[in-house]
Scaffold this active site. Structure first.
Site, PDB file in Angstrom:
ATOM      1  N   VAL A 198       5.348  -0.683   2.655  1.00 49.76           N
ATOM      2  CA  VAL A 198       4.235  -0.855   3.598  1.00 49.76           C
ATOM      3  C   VAL A 198       3.172  -1.733   2.941  1.00 49.76           C
ATOM      4  CG1 VAL A 198       2.537   0.338   5.036  1.00 49.76           C
ATOM      5  CG2 VAL A 198       4.752   1.407   4.598  1.00 49.76           C
ATOM      6  N   ILE A 207       0.817  -1.218   0.000  1.00 45.63           N
ATOM      7  CA  ILE A 207       0.000   0.000   0.000  1.00 45.63           C
ATOM      8  C   ILE A 207       0.845   1.259   0.000  1.00 45.63           C
ATOM      9  CG2 ILE A 207      -2.144  -0.875   0.984  1.00 45.63           C
ATOM     10  CD1 ILE A 207      -1.103  -0.044   3.757  1.00 45.63           C
ATOM     11  N   GLY A 208       2.118   1.098   0.168  1.00 53.94           N
ATOM     12  CA  GLY A 208       2.947   2.305   0.163  1.00 53.94           C
ATOM     13  C   GLY A 208       4.406   1.935   0.068  1.00 53.94           C
ATOM     14  N   GLY A 214       8.102   3.991   0.647  1.00 52.13           N
ATOM     15  CA  GLY A 214       8.882   5.200   0.865  1.00 52.13           C
ATOM     16  C   GLY A 214      10.337   4.869   0.603  1.00 52.13           C
ATOM     17  N   THR A 215      11.208   5.806   0.966  1.00 48.47           N
ATOM     18  CA  THR A 215      12.628   5.586   0.746  1.00 48.47           C
ATOM     19  C   THR A 215      13.164   4.548   1.713  1.00 48.47           C
ATOM     20  OG1 THR A 215      12.552   7.950   0.515  1.00 48.47           O
ATOM     21  CG2 THR A 215      14.692   6.940   0.289  1.00 48.47           C
ATOM     22  N   PHE A 216      12.528   4.473   2.858  1.00 47.80           N
ATOM     23  CA  PHE A 216      13.092   3.641   3.909  1.00 47.80           C
ATOM     24  C   PHE A 216      12.271   2.400   4.205  1.00 47.80           C
ATOM     25  CE2 PHE A 216      14.051   8.146   4.736  1.00 47.80           C
ATOM     26  CZ  PHE A 216      15.411   8.102   4.470  1.00 47.80           C
ATOM     27  N   SER A 217      11.219   2.188   3.437  1.00 44.93           N
ATOM     28  CA  SER A 217      10.361   1.058   3.776  1.00 44.93           C
ATOM     29  C   SER A 217       9.421   0.693   2.638  1.00 44.93           C
ATOM     30  CB  SER A 217       9.499   1.423   4.988  1.00 44.93           C
ATOM     31  OG  SER A 217       8.507   2.353   4.589  1.00 44.93           O
ATOM     32  N   ASP A 270       9.643  15.368   8.879  1.00 46.40           N
ATOM     33  CA  ASP A 270       9.246  14.977   7.525  1.00 46.40           C
ATOM     34  C   ASP A 270       7.743  15.169   7.350  1.00 46.40           C
ATOM     35  OD1 ASP A 270       9.880  14.228   4.977  1.00 46.40           O
ATOM     36  OD2 ASP A 270       9.901  12.081   5.380  1.00 46.40           O
ATOM     37  N   LYS A 292       4.741  -2.182   8.121  1.00 48.25           N
ATOM     38  CA  LYS A 292       5.866  -1.423   7.547  1.00 48.25           C
ATOM     39  C   LYS A 292       7.135  -2.250   7.644  1.00 48.25           C
ATOM     40  CE  LYS A 292       8.265   3.035   7.963  1.00 48.25           C
ATOM     41  NZ  LYS A 292       8.107   4.446   8.297  1.00 48.25           N
TER      42      LYS A 292
HETATM   43  P1  ADP Z   1       8.656   5.749   4.664  1.00 52.56           P
HETATM   44  O1  ADP Z   1       9.457   5.984   5.901  1.00 52.56           O
HETATM   45  O2  ADP Z   1       9.264   4.735   3.797  1.00 52.56           O
HETATM   46  O3  ADP Z   1       8.274   7.019   3.952  1.00 52.56           O
HETATM   47  P2  ADP Z   1       5.916   5.668   5.705  1.00 52.56           P
HETATM   48  O4  ADP Z   1       5.729   5.286   7.127  1.00 52.56           O
HETATM   49  O5  ADP Z   1       5.787   7.121   5.370  1.00 52.56           O
HETATM   50  O6  ADP Z   1       7.300   5.071   5.183  1.00 52.56           O
HETATM   51  O7  ADP Z   1       4.882   4.859   4.799  1.00 52.56           O
HETATM   52  C1  ADP Z   1       4.920   4.945   3.390  1.00 52.56           C
HETATM   53  C2  ADP Z   1       3.502   4.996   2.846  1.00 52.56           C
HETATM   54  O8  ADP Z   1       2.788   3.825   3.287  1.00 52.56           O
HETATM   55  C3  ADP Z   1       2.663   6.175   3.349  1.00 52.56           C
HETATM   56  O9  ADP Z   1       2.857   7.346   2.577  1.00 52.56           O
HETATM   57  C4  ADP Z   1       1.252   5.624   3.195  1.00 52.56           C
HETATM   58  O10 ADP Z   1       0.806   5.719   1.865  1.00 52.56           O
HETATM   59  C5  ADP Z   1       1.430   4.146   3.543  1.00 52.56           C
HETATM   60  N1  ADP Z   1       1.134   3.969   4.971  1.00 52.56           N
HETATM   61  C6  ADP Z   1       1.997   4.084   6.002  1.00 52.56           C
HETATM   62  N2  ADP Z   1       1.379   3.878   7.189  1.00 52.56           N
HETATM   63  C7  ADP Z   1       0.078   3.634   6.894  1.00 52.56           C
HETATM   64  C8  ADP Z   1      -1.088   3.361   7.686  1.00 52.56           C
HETATM   65  N3  ADP Z   1      -1.029   3.284   9.020  1.00 52.56           N
HETATM   66  N4  ADP Z   1      -2.259   3.174   7.048  1.00 52.56           N
HETATM   67  C9  ADP Z   1      -2.324   3.231   5.708  1.00 52.56           C
HETATM   68  N5  ADP Z   1      -1.280   3.475   4.910  1.00 52.56           N
HETATM   69  C10 ADP Z   1      -0.077   3.675   5.490  1.00 52.56           C
HETATM   70 MG    MG Z   2       6.982   8.571   4.516  1.00 50.12          MG
END
Ligand code: ADP
Ligand code: MG
Ligand code: ZN
Length: 468
Positions: free
Chosen positions: A76, A68-69, A71-74, A185, A98
């Site tokens: 999800v 569902i997501g 990012g640079t560090f993960s 951030d 995550k």
């Molecule tokens: P990163 O550190 O890699 O940026 P994030 O914690 O920001 O990781 O998560 C990346 C993406 O995953 C978010 O922008 C969002 O779209 C999705 N995401 C993260 N946490 C949730 C959550 N609790 N519910 C739904 N989507 C989530």
């Molecule tokens: Mg993020």
């Protein structure tokens, strides 16, 4: 990984195995969401398989459905409890799982987890239900919130929705800051918005930084900080497209710290002079995302405070007012400073730099942009009424004549009127349906000097938000 050993033990399982129909989970059927609970392609399916293989404990408790997501560090993933597999979707409990990149520093992982544990679960701040680890595979299991991309609704929000949104964001920041933590951030992809159910969640404490009390704290943001070197260089989101406020060529140099290097010849030069280039670069935290960094970060001021997050909230507000995302698009810090110069005006930015012990040398002098005019222009709305001119008025253009500063006809001029504070509220005035107070709040949050910028708690008292 020795330091991260034991992380999982520190997280209580809470009621992770219980069904808790608390609303977050029922929203999986939100009509704006991707309903699919299947991976989108083979590559994604393989990633999920790999993750479950590396972390059998995760596989035992959860079904992992799709990504569902990222990012640079993960990465999800959407997950649900295996024991709920037979329940209809609206009765299952849903999670965001995550998976941190294996290269994440154990201390950083531990810090992110601590933030989630200590602060999360209230005031629109994400909490954590469980952390699992095996060797270098670490996951945080968190409540899931359905949300859409900011770019899909940035132009749809009206004044009431914007006020609720900003109130929720500043409430989350007030909470985080009360723990002496800078999120670092703040941006829409880290502030998840379930529009249908008016729910909000500040996520991603991957760059968060604990602040320590400064010896002589300034009134508004009373902390200074130190952090591991590793974080100084971390930034790393793709640069974004956005609004180009340029009306001509520009260049900005920053000389640090004052007084200038002996033999400095930056003034009037199109670049950094040899004397300045030979000086050791200053060290200052710059973790965060391009386009959301405040002047003090771009100017490499080492003592940064929670005001960093307040600025980013201001960028989000400006983005909605102008229906543009990303709002800034600079590719590097110097270009970002030039963008700030375009928005705020050269002199206010130079004054701020000087107050922070930096010297900002620019090849051009910008008047700054009026956010009210910009919003009207970008939304195709009527421009704001001209403010009544104070007695010793700046040389305003006669009606119908080009603006003396930008030389554009009045209908195209976006110049800021520095004789009227942008934070002053013109009662009864609206621009594109947004009350003047919304622009006044944006001007407050985008105050260049971090010591004069309001705290999140102070911003919540602003008239635009007070009535929400
Ligand atoms: P990163 O550190 O890699 O940026 P994030 O914690 O920001 O990781 O998560 C990346 C993406 O995953 C978010 O922008 C969002 O779209 C999705 N995401 C993260 N946490 C949730 C959550 N609790 N519910 C739904 N989507 C989530
Ligand atoms: Mg993020
Ligand atoms: Zn002008």
């Amino acid at each position: 990984m020795s330091r991260s050993r034991g992380i999982e033990a520190k997280v209580q399982q809470k009621e992770v195995l219980q069904t808790r129909r608390n609303g977050w989970n029922e929203n999986i059927k939100n009509k704006n969401e991707d309903h699919s609970i299947c991976p989108k392609d083979d590559a994604e399916m393989q990633q999920i398989k790999d993750l479950l293989q590396k972390l059998p404990k995760l596989d035992k408790i959860f079904s992992v459905h799709r990504k569902i997501g990222e990012g640079t560090f993960s990465s999800v993933y959407l997950g649900s409890l295996r024991q709920h597999a037979r329940l209809p979707p609206d009765q299952r409990r849903w999670f965001a799982i995550k998976h941190l990149v294996p290269t994440a520093h154990p201390a950083r992982v531990e810090h992110e987890l601590r933030c989630l544990q200590d602060m999360g679960g209230k005031n629109n701040v994400i909490g954590v239900d469980l952390c699992l680890r095996h060797l270098d595979t670490i996951v945080f299991v968190m409540p899931y919130i359905p949300h859409r991309k900011f770019s899909e609704y940035v132009g749809e929000m009206d004044a009431a929705e914007l006020a609720r949104y900003m109130r929720a964001l500043l409430t989350a920041l007030r909470h985080v800051h009360s723990f002496g933590v800078i999120h670092r951030d703040v941006k829409p992809s880290n502030f998840l918005y379930d529009r249908e159910n008016k729910r909000y969640l500040l996520v991603d404490f991957g760059l968060a930084q604990r602040v320590v009390a400064a010896p002589a704290p300034p009134p508004a943001h009373s902390n200074t900080l130190k952090r591991p070197r590793e974080e100084d260089e971390s930034t790393q989101e793709p640069k974004r497209i956005a609004l180009d406020l340029r009306t001509g060529p520009r260049s900005v140099n920053v000389a640090l710290p004052r007084p200038p290097a002996p033999g400095c010849a930056c003034a009037g030069a199109g670049g950094v002079c040899a004397a300045c280039a030979a000086r050791p670069p200053p060290r200052a935290p710059r973790a965060g995302t391009q386009g959301f960094r405040p002047p003090e970060v771009l100017l490499k001021v080492s003592a940064q405070t929670t005001a960093v997050d307040v600025w980013a909230a201001g960028v989000v507000l400006a983005s909605v007012l102008c229906a543009r995302y990303p709002f800034f698009r600079a590719a590097d810090d110097v270009a970002a400073l030039a963008e700030l110069q375009d928005l705020l005006g050269t002199q206010p930015l130079q004054r701020t730099a000087a107050a922070l012990g930096r010297r900002l040398v620019t090849s051009v002098c910008r008047p700054g942009v009026c956010l009210r005019k910009l919003c009207a222009r970008l939304r195709g709305a009527a421009p704001p009424p001209a403010a009544p001119a104070p007695p010793p008025a700046a040389p305003a253009a006669p009606p119908g004549r080009a603006c003396a500063r930008c030389r554009l006809p009045p209908e195209h001029c976006l110049c800021r009127d520095h004789t009227v504070p942008a934070t002053r509220i013109a009662e009864g005035v609206t621009v594109a349906g947004f009350p003047d107070a919304a622009f006044a709040l944006a001007a407050h949050l985008l105050e260049p000097d971090p010591r004069l910028r309001p705290t999140a708690a102070q911003a919540l008292e602003h008239p635009f938000l007070r009535e929400v």
